[in-house]
Design an enzyme around this catalytic site. Sequence first.
Site, PDB file in Angstrom:
ATOM      1  N   TYR A 140     -73.612  23.330   4.135  1.00 41.39           N
ATOM      2  CA  TYR A 140     -73.573  21.918   4.532  1.00 41.39           C
ATOM      3  C   TYR A 140     -72.309  21.588   5.335  1.00 41.39           C
ATOM      4  O   TYR A 140     -72.195  20.497   5.889  1.00 41.39           O
ATOM      5  CB  TYR A 140     -73.653  21.009   3.307  1.00 41.39           C
ATOM      6  CG  TYR A 140     -74.975  21.080   2.570  1.00 41.39           C
ATOM      7  CD1 TYR A 140     -76.141  21.458   3.221  1.00 41.39           C
ATOM      8  CD2 TYR A 140     -75.063  20.780   1.219  1.00 41.39           C
ATOM      9  CE1 TYR A 140     -77.351  21.536   2.550  1.00 41.39           C
ATOM     10  CE2 TYR A 140     -76.275  20.848   0.541  1.00 41.39           C
ATOM     11  CZ  TYR A 140     -77.415  21.230   1.219  1.00 41.39           C
ATOM     12  OH  TYR A 140     -78.612  21.298   0.547  1.00 41.39           O
TER      13      TYR A 140
ATOM     14  N   LYS B 202     -78.042  35.089  -3.079  1.00 42.95           N
ATOM     15  CA  LYS B 202     -79.028  35.985  -2.475  1.00 42.95           C
ATOM     16  C   LYS B 202     -78.265  37.159  -1.876  1.00 42.95           C
ATOM     17  O   LYS B 202     -78.238  37.350  -0.656  1.00 42.95           O
ATOM     18  CB  LYS B 202     -79.837  35.240  -1.412  1.00 42.95           C
ATOM     19  CG  LYS B 202     -80.740  34.172  -1.972  1.00 42.95           C
ATOM     20  CD  LYS B 202     -82.071  34.695  -2.471  1.00 42.95           C
ATOM     21  CE  LYS B 202     -82.981  35.084  -1.329  1.00 42.95           C
ATOM     22  NZ  LYS B 202     -84.236  35.700  -1.822  1.00 42.95           N
TER      23      LYS B 202
ATOM     24  N   ASP C 250     -83.754  32.911  -5.965  1.00 43.77           N
ATOM     25  CA  ASP C 250     -85.201  32.650  -6.034  1.00 43.77           C
ATOM     26  C   ASP C 250     -85.760  33.070  -7.389  1.00 43.77           C
ATOM     27  O   ASP C 250     -86.580  32.361  -7.988  1.00 43.77           O
ATOM     28  CB  ASP C 250     -85.948  33.332  -4.876  1.00 43.77           C
ATOM     29  CG  ASP C 250     -85.584  34.796  -4.694  1.00 43.77           C
ATOM     30  OD1 ASP C 250     -84.562  35.249  -5.267  1.00 43.77           O
ATOM     31  OD2 ASP C 250     -86.318  35.509  -3.985  1.00 43.77           O
TER      32      ASP C 250
ATOM     33  N   ASP D  43     -77.959  22.641  -5.018  1.00 48.66           N
ATOM     34  CA  ASP D  43     -78.660  21.395  -4.717  1.00 48.66           C
ATOM     35  C   ASP D  43     -80.100  21.488  -5.223  1.00 48.66           C
ATOM     36  O   ASP D  43     -80.608  20.611  -5.929  1.00 48.66           O
ATOM     37  CB  ASP D  43     -78.623  21.199  -3.185  1.00 48.66           C
ATOM     38  CG  ASP D  43     -78.922  19.771  -2.784  1.00 48.66           C
ATOM     39  OD1 ASP D  43     -79.160  18.942  -3.676  1.00 48.66           O
ATOM     40  OD2 ASP D  43     -78.930  19.501  -1.570  1.00 48.66           O
TER      41      ASP D  43
ATOM     42  N   ASP E  99     -81.616  20.015  -9.093  1.00 47.23           N
ATOM     43  CA  ASP E  99     -82.683  19.007  -9.101  1.00 47.23           C
ATOM     44  C   ASP E  99     -83.885  19.502  -9.894  1.00 47.23           C
ATOM     45  O   ASP E  99     -84.491  18.745 -10.662  1.00 47.23           O
ATOM     46  CB  ASP E  99     -83.125  18.678  -7.667  1.00 47.23           C
ATOM     47  CG  ASP E  99     -82.337  17.518  -7.098  1.00 47.23           C
ATOM     48  OD1 ASP E  99     -81.253  17.218  -7.639  1.00 47.23           O
ATOM     49  OD2 ASP E  99     -82.802  16.911  -6.115  1.00 47.23           O
TER      50      ASP E  99
END
Length: 368
Positions: free
Chosen positions: A142, A192, A225, A249, A253
């Site tokens: 970001y 990852k 993942d 993020d 959530d």
Amino acid sequence: MTNPSLLILAGDGIGPEVMAEVRKIIDWYGTKRNVTFDVSEGLVGGCAYDAHGTPLTDETMARAQEVDAVLLGAVGGPKYDNLDFSVKPERGLLRLRKEMDLYANLRPAQCFDALADFSSLKKDVVAGLDIMIVRELTSGIYFGEPRGIFEEGNERVGINTQRYTESEIERVARSAFELARRRNNRVCSMEKANVMESGLLWREVVQKVHDEEYPDVELSHMYADAGAMQLCRWPKQFDVIVTDNLFGDLLSDAAAMLTGSLGMLPSASLGAPMANGRPKALYEPVHGSAPDIAGQGKANPIACILSFAMALRYSFDMGSEADRLEKAVEQVLADGLRTADLLGEDGVQPVSTSDMGDAVVAALDASL
Ligand code: NAD
């Protein structure tokens, strides 16, 4: 000894309504536990823009830097949607996070037994769930450069850059290990590393911080993942999860929704230790200003109350009082009290924001 200091920024919409219930609890600590907080108040978001033409004044920013902890309600609302980007309510919150350098975002996912039916997962998968996601908040994709939309040949290309320095990874890893020591002593780091160099560095650095400084904490690594799958399959396998800004993020959530309502979710954002050894800290509910229910006495104050419980634990070294407050919330829910967002069972009448706060205070009384 000086009193612990707290800056309250109630903000917009339901922010002042839910914060009023936290004030009852702060008062309770003063009268019943002899813990007096040095409370100051300020404006943030739309209300600050209305009063001063900016979503956060320099004076309020300076006060936030001085206090032991900041407690924020919520910012924003339709009235401010057309303001210039530079003075939008959210800019006030972003300025606080940036200037306080709050790099570790703590998002607990805790499922109170009384609300286990609210989850979209089976009750036995979520009942009693208590995990903590630590998301890196001030770096990563970001913020990385280069970024933008560029012309390349006869088409455009959109670019964002995932970038982490060793020191950025080290400090958030330390936050996660410190937290784990206060909980069940387990950290799972997610990235990852199989396809991203930044993930490979993340894994190496987290492992190094562990081996050199926190060998007593159990550390595991998981691809993000696979972590998302495991969070849905059997979330109780986790204690603390530490991950980067982007994956955090998404994962936080998803984990939050395991527990049901937005009105229940607290958060903390922590920075570097101050002179007193405690981290710079901002506590806030995950929800926004909920303009659709603002001013109607319908807001659930529990997310804000639990954010204050996090402040007791992480900023004021009052872990047993944080436990007391969380148990009081649990008791009120077990007794069947529900604000409108928690309805679902037949025949249950919702209680107001203020009734819910009063009930938590009564449960605190009963705990003595
Ligand atoms: P929101 O979280 O305000 O509301 C989403 C839905 O959840 C609404 O239906 C609302 O009524 C409900 N809800 C939220 N909190 C609740 C509570 N405590 N009790 C009962 N119900 C609750 O999100 P939104 O509608 O997308 O955004 C509204 C405004 O809030 C926007 O201006 C947005 O920018 C702002 N916002 C601020 C923050 C923040 O201050 N940290 C976070 C998210 C959104």
